[in-house]
Design a protein around this motif. Structure first.
Motif, PDB file in Angstrom:
ATOM      1  N   ARG A  11     -13.032   0.711   6.276  1.00 47.38           N
ATOM      2  CA  ARG A  11     -13.047   0.546   7.730  1.00 47.38           C
ATOM      3  C   ARG A  11     -11.828  -0.271   8.109  1.00 47.38           C
ATOM      4  NH1 ARG A  11     -18.489  -1.280   7.316  1.00 47.38           N
ATOM      5  NH2 ARG A  11     -19.970   0.410   7.542  1.00 47.38           N
ATOM      6  N   ILE A  12     -11.121   0.163   9.111  1.00 46.39           N
ATOM      7  CA  ILE A  12      -9.975  -0.632   9.534  1.00 46.39           C
ATOM      8  C   ILE A  12     -10.185  -1.077  10.980  1.00 46.39           C
ATOM      9  CG2 ILE A  12      -8.365   0.409   7.913  1.00 46.39           C
ATOM     10  CD1 ILE A  12      -7.249   2.077  10.224  1.00 46.39           C
ATOM     11  N   ALA A  13      -9.673  -2.264  11.280  1.00 46.73           N
ATOM     12  CA  ALA A  13      -9.898  -2.833  12.616  1.00 46.73           C
ATOM     13  C   ALA A  13      -8.697  -2.635  13.521  1.00 46.73           C
ATOM     14  CB  ALA A  13     -10.193  -4.316  12.477  1.00 46.73           C
ATOM     15  N   GLY A  14      -7.632  -2.079  12.984  1.00 45.63           N
ATOM     16  CA  GLY A  14      -6.420  -1.898  13.774  1.00 45.63           C
ATOM     17  C   GLY A  14      -5.396  -1.157  12.950  1.00 45.63           C
ATOM     18  N   PRO A  15      -4.172  -1.087  13.427  1.00 44.99           N
ATOM     19  CA  PRO A  15      -3.145  -0.369  12.675  1.00 44.99           C
ATOM     20  C   PRO A  15      -2.980  -0.919  11.263  1.00 44.99           C
ATOM     21  CG  PRO A  15      -2.184  -1.723  14.425  1.00 44.99           C
ATOM     22  CD  PRO A  15      -3.657  -1.705  14.645  1.00 44.99           C
ATOM     23  N   VAL A  47      -1.548   4.060   9.921  1.00 47.05           N
ATOM     24  CA  VAL A  47      -2.801   4.757  10.232  1.00 47.05           C
ATOM     25  C   VAL A  47      -3.599   3.894  11.202  1.00 47.05           C
ATOM     26  CG1 VAL A  47      -2.975   6.143   8.132  1.00 47.05           C
ATOM     27  CG2 VAL A  47      -3.790   3.779   8.110  1.00 47.05           C
ATOM     28  N   ARG A  48      -4.376   4.588  12.041  1.00 43.28           N
ATOM     29  CA  ARG A  48      -5.085   3.843  13.097  1.00 43.28           C
ATOM     30  C   ARG A  48      -6.585   4.106  13.110  1.00 43.28           C
ATOM     31  NH1 ARG A  48      -1.154   1.765  16.600  1.00 43.28           N
ATOM     32  NH2 ARG A  48       0.921   2.593  16.143  1.00 43.28           N
ATOM     33  N   ASN A  49      -7.066   4.935  12.196  1.00 44.46           N
ATOM     34  CA  ASN A  49      -8.518   5.103  12.093  1.00 44.46           C
ATOM     35  C   ASN A  49      -8.903   5.219  10.617  1.00 44.46           C
ATOM     36  OD1 ASN A  49      -8.694   7.981  11.222  1.00 44.46           O
ATOM     37  ND2 ASN A  49      -7.657   8.305  13.203  1.00 44.46           N
ATOM     38  N   SER A  50     -10.181   5.049  10.357  1.00 48.39           N
ATOM     39  CA  SER A  50     -10.643   4.934   8.977  1.00 48.39           C
ATOM     40  C   SER A  50     -10.443   6.215   8.173  1.00 48.39           C
ATOM     41  CB  SER A  50     -12.115   4.526   8.965  1.00 48.39           C
ATOM     42  OG  SER A  50     -12.256   3.271   9.576  1.00 48.39           O
ATOM     43  N   ASP A  51     -10.616   7.359   8.810  1.00 46.42           N
ATOM     44  CA  ASP A  51     -10.441   8.621   8.084  1.00 46.42           C
ATOM     45  C   ASP A  51      -8.996   8.781   7.624  1.00 46.42           C
ATOM     46  OD1 ASP A  51     -13.066   9.247   8.303  1.00 46.42           O
ATOM     47  OD2 ASP A  51     -12.826  10.554  10.067  1.00 46.42           O
ATOM     48  N   ASP A  52      -8.066   8.471   8.522  1.00 49.48           N
ATOM     49  CA  ASP A  52      -6.648   8.577   8.161  1.00 49.48           C
ATOM     50  C   ASP A  52      -6.294   7.555   7.069  1.00 49.48           C
ATOM     51  OD1 ASP A  52      -6.382  10.561   9.985  1.00 49.48           O
ATOM     52  OD2 ASP A  52      -5.317   9.361  11.499  1.00 49.48           O
ATOM     53  N   ALA A  53      -6.898   6.376   7.194  1.00 53.17           N
ATOM     54  CA  ALA A  53      -6.631   5.329   6.182  1.00 53.17           C
ATOM     55  C   ALA A  53      -7.122   5.799   4.815  1.00 53.17           C
ATOM     56  CB  ALA A  53      -7.320   4.036   6.581  1.00 53.17           C
ATOM     57  N   LYS A  54      -8.301   6.373   4.813  1.00 57.13           N
ATOM     58  CA  LYS A  54      -8.875   6.836   3.547  1.00 57.13           C
ATOM     59  C   LYS A  54      -8.011   7.941   2.937  1.00 57.13           C
ATOM     60  CE  LYS A  54     -13.287   8.194   1.570  1.00 57.13           C
ATOM     61  NZ  LYS A  54     -14.704   8.464   1.820  1.00 57.13           N
ATOM     62  N   ALA A  55      -7.540   8.834   3.789  1.00 54.56           N
ATOM     63  CA  ALA A  55      -6.705   9.938   3.293  1.00 54.56           C
ATOM     64  C   ALA A  55      -5.376   9.422   2.746  1.00 54.56           C
ATOM     65  CB  ALA A  55      -6.457  10.940   4.423  1.00 54.56           C
ATOM     66  N   VAL A  68       1.139   0.640  -8.486  1.00 55.69           N
ATOM     67  CA  VAL A  68      -0.041  -0.003  -9.061  1.00 55.69           C
ATOM     68  C   VAL A  68      -0.804  -0.724  -7.952  1.00 55.69           C
ATOM     69  CG1 VAL A  68      -0.865  -1.693 -10.750  1.00 55.69           C
ATOM     70  CG2 VAL A  68       1.254  -0.440 -11.174  1.00 55.69           C
ATOM     71  N   GLY A  69      -2.122  -0.563  -7.980  1.00 57.36           N
ATOM     72  CA  GLY A  69      -2.985  -1.365  -7.116  1.00 57.36           C
ATOM     73  C   GLY A  69      -2.851  -1.091  -5.633  1.00 57.36           C
ATOM     74  N   ALA A  70      -2.761   0.169  -5.239  1.00 60.76           N
ATOM     75  CA  ALA A  70      -2.613   0.482  -3.812  1.00 60.76           C
ATOM     76  C   ALA A  70      -3.843   0.049  -3.020  1.00 60.76           C
ATOM     77  CB  ALA A  70      -2.386   1.980  -3.639  1.00 60.76           C
ATOM     78  N   TYR A  71      -3.598  -0.489  -1.832  1.00 55.65           N
ATOM     79  CA  TYR A  71      -4.703  -0.884  -0.941  1.00 55.65           C
ATOM     80  C   TYR A  71      -4.229  -0.831   0.506  1.00 55.65           C
ATOM     81  CZ  TYR A  71      -2.415  -5.482  -0.844  1.00 55.65           C
ATOM     82  OH  TYR A  71      -1.510  -6.506  -0.693  1.00 55.65           O
ATOM     83  N   ILE A  72      -5.214  -0.883   1.400  1.00 55.04           N
ATOM     84  CA  ILE A  72      -4.901  -0.829   2.830  1.00 55.04           C
ATOM     85  C   ILE A  72      -4.681  -2.249   3.353  1.00 55.04           C
ATOM     86  CG2 ILE A  72      -5.831  -0.221   5.095  1.00 55.04           C
ATOM     87  CD1 ILE A  72      -7.483   1.943   3.549  1.00 55.04           C
ATOM     88  N   ALA A  73      -3.605  -2.416   4.094  1.00 53.75           N
ATOM     89  CA  ALA A  73      -3.297  -3.753   4.623  1.00 53.75           C
ATOM     90  C   ALA A  73      -3.063  -3.660   6.130  1.00 53.75           C
ATOM     91  CB  ALA A  73      -2.043  -4.309   3.939  1.00 53.75           C
ATOM     92  N   PRO A  74      -3.526  -4.659   6.875  1.00 57.39           N
ATOM     93  CA  PRO A  74      -3.341  -4.622   8.326  1.00 57.39           C
ATOM     94  C   PRO A  74      -1.896  -4.913   8.729  1.00 57.39           C
ATOM     95  CG  PRO A  74      -4.308  -6.708   7.662  1.00 57.39           C
ATOM     96  CD  PRO A  74      -4.221  -5.877   6.419  1.00 57.39           C
ATOM     97  N   VAL A  75      -1.481  -4.303   9.813  1.00 54.77           N
ATOM     98  CA  VAL A  75      -0.165  -4.618  10.390  1.00 54.77           C
ATOM     99  C   VAL A  75      -0.325  -4.813  11.894  1.00 54.77           C
ATOM    100  CG1 VAL A  75       1.271  -3.445   8.678  1.00 54.77           C
ATOM    101  CG2 VAL A  75       0.371  -2.144  10.610  1.00 54.77           C
TER     102      VAL A  75
END
Lengths: 105, 551
Positions: A11-15, A47-55, A68-75
């Motif tokens: 789940r992402i809260a923003g970009p 990415v701005r929504n959870s589906d896009d982030a997951k993809a 190595v170790g990819a993850y989603i980070a807020p910007v």
């Protein structure tokens, strides 16, 4: 080992962007829209929504050789499109330690 | 110094070849990161915020000058010109490239250094007193037993996949400089009524999320039985330790949940099965190890040489001598602690130039030997008193003569959020600001012995629980917040500190510490009453009132 995709619901809260470390030297890198990696945050795919982030994370993790170790980070994205890290941890990863190094490079 | 034999050299060289092949296969894609991760961790390679971090073992904190020069070479050739000495007598390099690691390991192997078991769920570097072998009143050199344990546990298949990492520390002095009570196993060399050498064995110490002070499991284990007894502890841990929950996997949790009585019964039962086996140590084995430690050919020197008498007129030299020079077991010699805590500097860092210069000074003044202490300082263990003035002048030129050992600016700090992928908050900038606030040596001496420990997360690599003042950085609503504890200590009277109140912001930490120190100066009964003793006498409340009355 559980993959990042299975570890928790995304789940992402923003970009957000996907970041990782480059395999051969560990340098900080960001996933680009062209399905590549860049050391420059401004090249990152946002990415701005959870589906896009997951993809984006899924295709980033698939590049096991490059990163190595990819993850989603807020910007933070300003009105003029300027991208900045979304928290102190990511700020430090982008710009380096907040202290003077014992030896200046 | 300990001289490695052919078996050690072969083992280290084979590991370099093995790791070179593993890195090659990782970089070609033959190994995935999931497959490779456990292999790199077994060779001390972590992935941190900016780069790979490479942790090199310094067994029981003893280095030769050639080994220190080689560490300087690693810093210069493969990293960014400096290294960071840790609280477990290791050194870390923060910017190393995976592709170059095999070459770095090969360079280290040439001088008998490696990175085996500096990470992963195995037996880590066995640590000891940095004054081992030279401290007055010591039972005997604890490094002999440290080396025995190092040999026995290195690549031991039964201990290579423990529920979690496992740390042993050994001391042989009344004053514990090895912090044995915060280790999974702490060993204190003692003599029994027959004059035989053995160990008081402590178990279940550790910090992190759930801190515990180790408990004595057996008051005397004969030296010949120490391998079997340690192995019995490890077997009980290996059998019952939690593998389902990383936060409950350390032996301290097992000891706590079973209770020390039940745990010790389990160990005793296991021990009876194995104590009269090949694990019983022949005296010849100990003597062989002892014979491989070389000790200097000390001269017969006066207690007070003329050089020292003359230099005493220089207040700057005297300030350093009183602070950083300790008695040696041999008359005419001293142990010199070298502070790696300059004002405004990151605790424990040393540049390649400093390491090279220190190696030269060790050759000139300390029979080529250097020690690393868990307080993130170095020591020269065999300095003739007549050489102290010359050594001081040389150290001063290198920025290594800060007379703050055991004082408030001699801060232990983890790398924190500036480097570490686990950290929630920064440690080093807090330490730097505090060293500036307390840079005045007269003030620092007025305050007296006071240990500040800083950790950037609950994993407690900065040992904040056992700092006289402990500072723990956490993240709250996206901000760095710091919890302050007082009353902890890591010595023979080890204790965990108590929280003084709500966390404070990054910008406020140094002010709060100043308030705590001012409260202490006002509350102490006499100048000789140390901070830790005032806290013990009065508890947390008066300090809490002082800090939070105006906040």
């Amino acid at each position: 080992m559980t993959s990042p995709l299975e570890q928790k619901k995304i789940r992402i809260a923003g970009p957000s962007v996907v970041t990782a470390n480059r395999t051969w030297d560990g340098a900080v890198i960001y996933r680009t829209a062209a399905r590549n990696w860049s050391a420059d945050l401004t090249d990152a795919a946002i990415v701005r929504n959870s589906d896009d982030a997951k993809a984006l994370l899924a295709e980033s993790v698939a590049d096991d050789l490059g990163a190595v170790g990819a993850y989603i980070a807020p910007v933070q994205v300003d009105d003029d499109g300027t991208i900045a890290p979304g928290n102190l941890r990511e700020q430090i990863r982008r710009t380096g330690v907040t202290i003077g190094l014992p030896v200046q490079v | 110094m300990y001289a490695y034999d052919e078996i050690d050299r072969t083992l280290v060289n084979e590991r370099v070849s093995e790791f070179r092949d593993q890195v090659k296969r990782r970089l070609s894609g033959e190994l995935t990161e999931d497959e490779f991760k456990i292999l790199r961790l077994q060779n001390g390679v972590y992935l941190q915020l900016h780069a790979y971090m490479f942790r090199v073992a310094i067994p029981y904190g003893t280095l030769s000058s050639d080994q220190l020069r080689r560490l300087a070479h690693i810093a210069r050739r493969y990293d960014r010109g400096y290294g960071h000495f840790t609280t477990r007598q290791n050194i870390q390099f923060n910017w190393i490239k995976l592709a170059e690691l095999p070459d770095a390991l090969a360079d280290l192997a040439e001088v008998g250094i490696h990175a085996m078991q500096t990470s992963g769920n195995n037996m880590r570097n066995v640590t000891s007193d940095q004054w081992a072998g030279v401290a007055p009143g010591e039972i005997e050199d604890p490094r002999i037993w440290s080396e025995l344990l190092r040999q026995h546990t290195t690549l031991h298949p039964e201990f290579s996949f423990l529920p979690r990492k496992f740390k042993i520390a050994i001391t042989a002095s009344d004053h514990d400089r090895a912090a044995i009570k915060i280790h999974d196993i702490g060993l204190r060399l003692v003599k029994n009524e027959k004059g035989e050498t053995g160990f008081e064995v402590l178990v279940g110490g550790g910090l992190g999320r759930t801190p515990f002070i180790a408990k004595t499991i057996k008051h005397f284990v004969h030296g010949r039985d120490i391998l079997s007894y340690v192995e019995a502890i490890l077997r009980v841990y290996n059998q019952y330790g939690r593998r389902d929950n990383i936060y409950k996997a350390r032996i301290k949790i097992l000891v706590h949940e079973l209770g020390i009585e039940k745990f010790s019964r389990e160990v005793e039962e296991e021990w009876q099965h194995i104590r009269n086996s090949s694990l019983q140590i022949d005296d010849a084995v100990i003597e062989d190890i002892r014979s491989r430690f070389s000790y200097p050919a000390y001269e017969k020197l006066p207690h007070m040489p003329d050089e020292l008498r003359q230099a005493a007129a220089d207040p700057a030299f005297e300030a350093w001598r009183k602070n950083s020079v300790a008695p040696h077991k041999v008359q005419g010699y001293s142990i010199v602690t070298i502070s790696l805590k300059p004002v405004g500097g990151p605790p424990g860092d040393a540049t390649a130039e400093q390491m090279d210069a220190l190696a030269d000074l060790a050759d000139k003044y300390s029979f080529g030997e250097i020690r690393v202490g868990h307080e993130q300082n170095l020591a020269l263990p065999h300095v003739a008193k007549r050489d102290l003035p010359a050594l001081w002048r040389a150290l001063d030129k290198l920025g290594l003569a800060t007379p703050n050992v055991n004082l408030i600016s001699d801060i232990i700090a983890c790398p924190g959020l500036d480097y570490c992928s686990l950290a929630n908050a920064r440690s080093i900038p807090i330490a730097q600001e505090l060293t500036r606030r307390f840079a005045n040596h007269e003030l620092a001496n007025l305050i007296g012995r006071l240990h500040i420990n800083i950790s950037g997360c609950i994993n407690a690599c900065g040992h904040h629980h056992v700092g006289h003042i402990g500072i723990l950085g956490v993240e709250k609503n996206g901000e760095e917040v710091y919890q302050i504890t007082i009353g902890g200590r890591a010595d023979e009277n080890a204790a965990l500190g108590n929280l003084i109140g709500p966390g404070v912001k990054f910008e406020e930490v140094a002010d709060v510490i100043e308030d705590v120190v001012e409260a202490y100066l006002a509350l102490r009964e006499r100048p000789e009453e140390l901070f830790i003793d005032t806290v013990k006498r009065l508890g947390v409340e008066p300090f809490k009132e002082r800090v939070y009355a105006t906040r």
